[in-house]
Design a protein around this motif. Structure first.
Motif, PDB file in Angstrom:
ATOM      1  N   LYS A 121       3.692 -28.740  22.470  1.00  0.00           N
ATOM      2  CA  LYS A 121       4.841 -27.846  22.679  1.00  0.00           C
ATOM      3  C   LYS A 121       5.886 -28.045  21.574  1.00  0.00           C
ATOM      4  O   LYS A 121       6.477 -27.082  21.078  1.00  0.00           O
ATOM      5  N   TRP A 122       6.109 -29.293  21.178  1.00  0.00           N
ATOM      6  CA  TRP A 122       7.024 -29.572  20.077  1.00  0.00           C
ATOM      7  C   TRP A 122       6.503 -28.991  18.773  1.00  0.00           C
ATOM      8  O   TRP A 122       7.271 -28.489  17.946  1.00  0.00           O
ATOM      9  N   ASN A 125       7.355 -25.424  18.520  1.00  0.00           N
ATOM     10  CA  ASN A 125       8.776 -25.083  18.575  1.00  0.00           C
ATOM     11  C   ASN A 125       9.179 -24.275  17.340  1.00  0.00           C
ATOM     12  O   ASN A 125       8.860 -24.642  16.208  1.00  0.00           O
TER      13      ASN A 125
END
Length: 289
Positions: A121-122, A125
């Motif tokens: 998920k990072w 980003n």
């Protein structure tokens, strides 16, 4: 004497049978019972088959979630099996590179799913993610890409993250199958003039069929029940476009406290996976017979 052996056998399997009954059998029965009730903050009301009728024939979100689940499961299984087999073929040759690659695969496989989901998920980003940084450095994009706000890119992103943690298992399963194939068969095929493709098609694939079917069965069940990546990376959004069955069951049960509807979805998912498992199991024994 025979009767005493039978009693001893029953006594030895009794703890395992009791554990299965308490922690698997009873929850299944309770879930089926709950699917016949409507639950809300006002209380519990028996509705019979109304939950099933509403979900199967009136619930548009169910159709979207079912469609997403089928695409998610099919794509995950396809990627796992195809790339798992290809990488296993590359790593089956003994070399320093293959030893290092096998160790790297274990690290990916051993990473907890929630941790892996947070890392991916990072990476997606838009402001701080490594993926956009890489594309910027290669001059492939001029402005940040919102990977997780677009339904298609969010779905594909979660699928890639799921593939990253799942394919090491299929790779090791195929590796074990490849190592069990006698080298005499390949030597005989070479003597007969078989090409590399013919040896793969006529020797490798048929002897890997039991492993392939087992991997298919496990991959279907694990992919269908893959909760962590959708929940952590997309949360089912945007607008439920990446919602799959297990995340929708969680959402209805623990976000809206509609345990009746959630249990109905769980029962439908259970029978869907049961039918798929029976079909694959029968294929396995038909090929073995």
């Amino acid at each position: 004497m025979e009767k005493q052996k039978r009693r001893l056998a029953y006594l030895l399997i009794a703890p395992s049978a009791l554990w299965l009954l308490l922690f698997i059998g009873l929850p299944i029965v309770d879930t089926i019972r709950t699917s016949f009730y409507h639950t809300s903050y006002k209380g519990v009301r028996f509705v019979g088959l109304e939950n099933y009728f509403n979900i199967l024939f009136k619930d548009d979100l169910f159709r979207l979630v079912l469609n997403n689940s089928i695409i998610w499961t099919g794509a995950s299984v396809f990627l796992n099996v195809v790339f798992g087999l290809l990488i296993a073929l590359l790593l089956s040759r003994s070399s320093i590179f293959s030893e290092i690659a096998r160790g790297t695969l274990i690290l990916a496989w051993a990473t907890p799913l929630v941790v892996a989901g947070i890392i991916w998920k990072w990476m997606y980003n838009a402001e701080y993610g490594q993926l956009n940084s890489l594309l910027f450095s290669l001059h492939l994009i001029d402005e940040p890409v919102q990977w997780l706000t677009n339904a298609r890119s969010a779905f594909v992103g979660a699928l890639i993250a799921r593939f990253w943690t799942a394919f090491p298992f299929t790779t090791f399963a195929f590796l074990s199958g490849l190592q069990s194939i006698p080298t005499d068969l390949y030597e005989a095929a070479i003597v007969d003039g078989a090409s590399g493709w013919q040896r793969f098609w006529k020797v490798t694939l048929p002897l890997l069929r039991p492993v392939t079917l087992a991997v298919l069965l496990i991959s279907v069940i694990w992919s269908f029940n893959s909760f962590a990546f959708i929940y952590v990376i997309t949360g089912g959004g945007p607008a439920n476009k990446t919602q799959i069955m297990v995340t929708e069951i969680f959402r209805r049960g623990f976000a809206y406290f509609n345990f009746g509807s959630a249990s109905t979805l769980a029962v439908i998912s259970f029978f869907f996976l049961l039918i798929v498992s029976i079909v694959q199991w029968r294929l396995f024994y038909r090929e073995e017979a």
